[in-house]
Scaffold this motif. Structure first.
Motif, PDB file in Angstrom:
ATOM      1  N   GLY A   1       0.736  -0.880  -0.126  1.00 55.29           N
ATOM      2  CA  GLY A   1      -0.140  -0.198   0.152  1.00 55.29           C
ATOM      3  C   GLY A   1       1.062   1.355   0.106  1.00 55.29           C
ATOM      4  O   GLY A   1       2.108   1.200   0.746  1.00 55.29           O
ATOM      5  N   ARG A   2       0.286   1.968  -0.781  1.00 53.92           N
ATOM      6  CA  ARG A   2       1.293   3.844  -0.752  1.00 53.92           C
ATOM      7  C   ARG A   2       0.138   4.301  -1.512  1.00 53.92           C
ATOM      8  O   ARG A   2      -0.681   4.558  -2.270  1.00 53.92           O
ATOM      9  N   TRP A   3       0.108   5.347   0.092  1.00 54.90           N
ATOM     10  CA  TRP A   3      -0.855   6.864  -0.477  1.00 54.90           C
ATOM     11  C   TRP A   3       0.399   8.243  -0.991  1.00 54.90           C
ATOM     12  O   TRP A   3       1.083   8.490   0.604  1.00 54.90           O
ATOM     13  N   HIS A   4       0.149   8.950  -1.553  1.00 57.08           N
ATOM     14  CA  HIS A   4       0.837   9.734  -2.226  1.00 57.08           C
ATOM     15  C   HIS A   4      -0.457  11.749  -1.646  1.00 57.08           C
ATOM     16  O   HIS A   4       0.136  12.294  -1.867  1.00 57.08           O
ATOM     17  N   PHE A   5      -1.684  10.985  -1.910  1.00 56.80           N
ATOM     18  CA  PHE A   5      -2.471  12.124  -1.336  1.00 56.80           C
ATOM     19  C   PHE A   5      -2.266  13.016  -2.394  1.00 56.80           C
ATOM     20  O   PHE A   5      -2.581  14.481  -1.949  1.00 56.80           O
ATOM     21  N   ASP A   6      -2.007  13.238  -3.243  1.00 55.26           N
ATOM     22  CA  ASP A   6      -2.240  14.050  -4.493  1.00 55.26           C
ATOM     23  C   ASP A   6      -3.101  14.023  -5.376  1.00 55.26           C
ATOM     24  O   ASP A   6      -2.624  14.960  -6.486  1.00 55.26           O
ATOM     25  N   GLU A   7      -4.101  13.514  -5.133  1.00 59.14           N
ATOM     26  CA  GLU A   7      -5.134  13.644  -6.195  1.00 59.14           C
ATOM     27  C   GLU A   7      -6.161  15.107  -6.298  1.00 59.14           C
ATOM     28  O   GLU A   7      -5.932  15.918  -4.843  1.00 59.14           O
ATOM     29  N   ALA A   8      -7.057  15.252  -7.571  1.00 60.85           N
ATOM     30  CA  ALA A   8      -7.606  16.870  -6.663  1.00 60.85           C
ATOM     31  C   ALA A   8      -8.602  16.811  -5.998  1.00 60.85           C
ATOM     32  O   ALA A   8      -8.744  17.668  -5.338  1.00 60.85           O
ATOM     33  N   SER A   9      -9.251  15.624  -5.467  1.00 57.39           N
ATOM     34  CA  SER A   9     -10.580  15.645  -5.165  1.00 57.39           C
ATOM     35  C   SER A   9     -10.606  13.555  -4.984  1.00 57.39           C
ATOM     36  O   SER A   9      -9.708  12.678  -5.140  1.00 57.39           O
ATOM     37  N   GLY A  10     -11.219  13.153  -3.783  1.00 55.19           N
ATOM     38  CA  GLY A  10     -11.828  12.007  -3.706  1.00 55.19           C
ATOM     39  C   GLY A  10     -11.317  11.350  -3.119  1.00 55.19           C
ATOM     40  O   GLY A  10     -10.370  11.802  -1.628  1.00 55.19           O
ATOM     41  N   ALA A  11     -11.151   9.836  -2.926  1.00 51.21           N
ATOM     42  CA  ALA A  11     -10.536   9.495  -2.534  1.00 51.21           C
ATOM     43  C   ALA A  11      -9.224   9.212  -2.418  1.00 51.21           C
ATOM     44  O   ALA A  11      -8.330   9.340  -3.582  1.00 51.21           O
ATOM     45  N   ALA A  12      -8.310   9.248  -1.585  1.00 45.16           N
ATOM     46  CA  ALA A  12      -6.837   8.562  -2.025  1.00 45.16           C
ATOM     47  C   ALA A  12      -6.420   7.880  -2.274  1.00 45.16           C
ATOM     48  O   ALA A  12      -6.685   6.072  -1.593  1.00 45.16           O
ATOM     49  N   LEU A  13      -6.073   7.140  -3.770  1.00 44.28           N
ATOM     50  CA  LEU A  13      -5.671   5.905  -4.166  1.00 44.28           C
ATOM     51  C   LEU A  13      -4.130   5.167  -3.787  1.00 44.28           C
ATOM     52  O   LEU A  13      -3.707   6.331  -3.033  1.00 44.28           O
ATOM     53  N   ASP A  14      -5.008   4.187  -3.502  1.00 42.71           N
ATOM     54  CA  ASP A  14      -3.876   3.211  -2.836  1.00 42.71           C
ATOM     55  C   ASP A  14      -2.996   2.960  -4.543  1.00 42.71           C
ATOM     56  O   ASP A  14      -3.149   2.252  -4.950  1.00 42.71           O
ATOM     57  N   SER A  15      -1.026   3.395  -4.631  1.00 40.57           N
ATOM     58  CA  SER A  15      -0.682   3.210  -5.284  1.00 40.57           C
ATOM     59  C   SER A  15       0.734   1.864  -5.467  1.00 40.57           C
ATOM     60  O   SER A  15       1.613   2.241  -5.971  1.00 40.57           O
ATOM     61  N   GLY A  16       0.157   1.271  -4.415  1.00 43.04           N
ATOM     62  CA  GLY A  16       1.227   0.130  -4.137  1.00 43.04           C
ATOM     63  C   GLY A  16       1.913  -0.836  -5.498  1.00 43.04           C
ATOM     64  O   GLY A  16       0.352  -1.239  -6.443  1.00 43.04           O
ATOM     65  N   THR A  17       2.762  -1.328  -5.372  1.00 46.29           N
ATOM     66  CA  THR A  17       2.742  -2.063  -6.520  1.00 46.29           C
ATOM     67  C   THR A  17       3.101  -3.379  -6.595  1.00 46.29           C
ATOM     68  O   THR A  17       3.341  -3.873  -7.131  1.00 46.29           O
ATOM     69  N   GLU A  18       3.043  -4.553  -5.528  1.00 42.94           N
ATOM     70  CA  GLU A  18       3.257  -5.419  -4.851  1.00 42.94           C
ATOM     71  C   GLU A  18       2.065  -6.259  -6.158  1.00 42.94           C
ATOM     72  O   GLU A  18       0.732  -6.515  -5.607  1.00 42.94           O
TER      73      GLU A  18
END
Length: 617
Positions: free
Chosen positions: A154-171
């Motif tokens: 799991g990895r969260w950057h919190f750089d979205e303009a709005s909405g949920a913080a997307l999980d960009s985890g890569t495993e």
């Protein structure tokens, strides 16, 4: 998998392979050369021959066209050393793994050693046999490749303009756990990655990208996933950047998973803590960081549970702060909470809301090595750029009065002028007697990486009267142990030069710029400028502290001066001072100069190119 054995014939010739940055050009067993014939009969009169080296599974020796990655960071590599068949008097071995700073020794006619790789990539082992009279012989080299460890789940950057913080985890094969923002939770431009000008491969972006982060109000703001992310019965690692706006007398939670863990600030202890959630009837075992927590600065936190070792570890800014034993917990079925924690005894009530920013959160279902944690704290964007977040930016252009306000960085730091310090609409003017400007707080965590830069014009007439050794501070920050880090000028005397305008000799002041740590007893550790400091003309000074390497660097313009120098930095809550340093209630080491701008970043710039980009020079 069977062990990979390597037996070399006796020889006095040896062809080395390439280093750990690439695979070897030939298999070790092909390096014997043409001198086998002299082996046995000369063995007693010569230094030892090539020892035999065996590498155990899961790793294998690299072949010319086959160098397979195996194992991973934290997976031990086991080596066995044995004498060359022609040697009969071997009593010990010298060996060196490419990741080790020095050679090591082990006794015995045969010997087995274990080394644990901290990173993925190529490694080279060099081994020499030592005979009974202490002669070290020819080297056997063995190369192997360590596979990458499992990626973040799991990895969260919190750089979205709005909405949920997307999980960009890569495993591969892991579910995505997007986080919903609620209450007083928003995003703003205070993201820890700062302004990015290049992508992860180092290619320039079409336009600079300003990072965003999660901002919480300390009373109702949080983010949460729909379900658990980490299996707390197994090893795991948590990582997050935090910028607390306030700490004080209230506990503040960074990350929590009900039934699993709580990574938080403990108000009673005044520091960061990790508290595993334990089964009923078992007391909480809390790890506490050694250094106090600092408000209003970016700090990197990492928590590790190592299941095979029954051990928990807590890191601050990439460095180990506390270790403890802890039993495994049951399966944590609660969601991952960002910025709050479940109340003890109530899975439906929450407490300890975080006040400030949380960013760049990542979790792994394994225990990261110390080196991997340090790499995560460095926050590398690509080979030539580290993430640096501007936390203070004071420009004197158009400024008047007694306060210089930062309207650029978003952190609202203010410089208050005192004594003989004035603003003339273009520069901050310092009289070198009692003029200074100060900002509350340290701006950056003294134990974390930072970069500070300013353009300064030194008053040559004033410093020409200084005694040798006198110091004038450009910028400084006082630490808790009485030391101070900063950029400063130190007088070295006067010299006679030819005036290019009048062709007459004249005396001019000679001194050096320095960046480093000035200790309370007057000693210092600093990088010096390569050339004497120029007076009466603007000079760009930049100081860089890399907390992971523990080194400082000084740049004049975008040119590095001297070499990176090891230094131990110290935390502190002291004020940030321009034109002097602060020792208790006393300001000393005043500098006569004009300063055009002062900028401070959380994070260490990676190169002179990045300095040019962030300073705009």
């Amino acid at each position: 998998m069977a062990a990979a054995a390597l037996t070399l014939p006796a020889t006095t010739a040896y062809a080395t392979s390439t280093g750990p940055d690439g695979p070897p050009s030939e298999h070790a067993s092909d390096r014997a050369g043409a001198a086998v014939a002299q082996g046995a009969e000369e063995a007693d009169n010569t230094a030892p021959l090539f020892p035999r080296v065996t590498l155990a599974a899961p790793y294998t020796d690299c072949l010319t066209n086959d160098c397979r990655a195996a194992g991973g960071p934290g997976v031990a590599a086991k080596f066995t050393f044995a004498p060359n068949e022609a040697d009969t008097d071997i009593v010990s071995y010298r060996y060196h793994l490419s990741s080790d700073p020095t050679w090591s020794s082990v006794t015995g006619t045969t010997a087995t050693v274990t080394r644990t790789p901290q990173r993925s990539g190529f490694y080279r082992l060099e081994v020499q046999a030592v005979d009974k009279i202490g002669r070290a012989g020819a080297s056997t080299e063995l190369n192997f490749k360590v596979a990458a460890g499992e990626a973040a789940i799991g990895r969260w950057h919190f750089d979205e303009a709005s909405g949920a913080a997307l999980d960009s985890g890569t495993e591969a094969g892991t579910a995505r756990h997007h986080a919903t923002l609620a209450g007083g939770a928003t995003r703003d431009d205070r993201g820890r990655r700062g302004v990015r000008t290049h992508d992860s491969e180092g290619a320039p972006l079409p336009s600079p990208a300003t990072d965003r982060g999660l901002t919480l109000d300390g009373s109702s703001g949080y983010a949460t996933t729909n379900g658990p992310v980490v299996d707390t019965r197994e090893s795991y690692t948590l990582s997050a950047w935090v910028h607390p706006d306030t700490l004080g007398g209230t506990d503040r939670t960074v990350l929590a998973q009900d039934g699993g863990f709580r990574l938080s600030y403990d108000a009673a202890q005044g520091t960061w803590t990790l508290r595993p959630s334990l089964p009923a009837g078992v007391g909480h075992r809390t790890l506490m960081a050694e250094q106090p927590a600092t408000p209003k600065v970016w700090t990197h936190l990492t928590a590790v549970y190592d299941a095979p070792a029954d051990e928990t570890r807590l890191y601050v800014n990439g460095r180990l702060q506390a270790t403890g034993t802890a039993p495994g917990t049951g399966a944590a079925d609660g969601p991952l909470q960002f910025g709050r924690a479940p109340s003890d005894g109530s899975p439906t009530e929450y407490t300890d809301y975080f006040d400030g920013s949380i960013d760049e959160v990542a979790v792994w279902q394994r225990a990261l090595t110390d080196t991997e944690i340090a790499d995560e704290a460095r926050l590398i964007l690509n080979g030539g750029h580290n993430a640096v977040e501007l936390v203070a930016d004071w420009s004197a252009d158009g400024a008047t009065g007694t306060t210089l306000t930062d309207t650029t960085s978003g952190y609202d730091a203010r410089l208050t002028l005192s004594g003989g310090a004035t603003l003339d609409g273009e520069t901050l003017v310092l009289d070198g007697v009692d003029g200074a400007a100060t900002a509350d707080g340290p701006l950056v965590d003294g134990t974390g990486s930072f970069t500070v830069s300013t353009e300064v014009t030194l008053d040559g007439a004033s410093v020409s009267t200084w005694d040798v050794g006198r110091i004038g501070q450009v910028v400084s920050r006082h630490a808790a142990d009485g030391s101070a880090w900063g950029l400063w000028y130190e007088a070295a005397g006067m010299e006679t030069v030819l005036d290019p305008d009048t062709f007459e000799e004249k005396l001019v002041p000679v001194g050096l710029w320095r960046f480093g740590r000035l200790n309370a007893d007057g000693t210092y550790t600093a990088v010096d400028s390569d050339e004497v400091a120029r007076t009466d003309e603007p000079v760009r000074l930049t100081g860089v502290y890399d907390a992971q390497d523990g080194t400082i660097e000084l740049y004049i313009g975008d040119t590095g001066n001297g070499s990176a120098l090891p230094v131990t930095n110290a935390p502190g809550l002291g004020e940030f001072t321009v034109g002097a340093t602060t020792d208790g209630d006393t300001r000393t080491q005043h500098l006569p100069a004009r300063i055009k701008d002062i900028r401070v970043w959380a994070g260490a710039v990676a190169s002179s190119q990045q300095i040019s980009e962030v300073t705009g020079d």
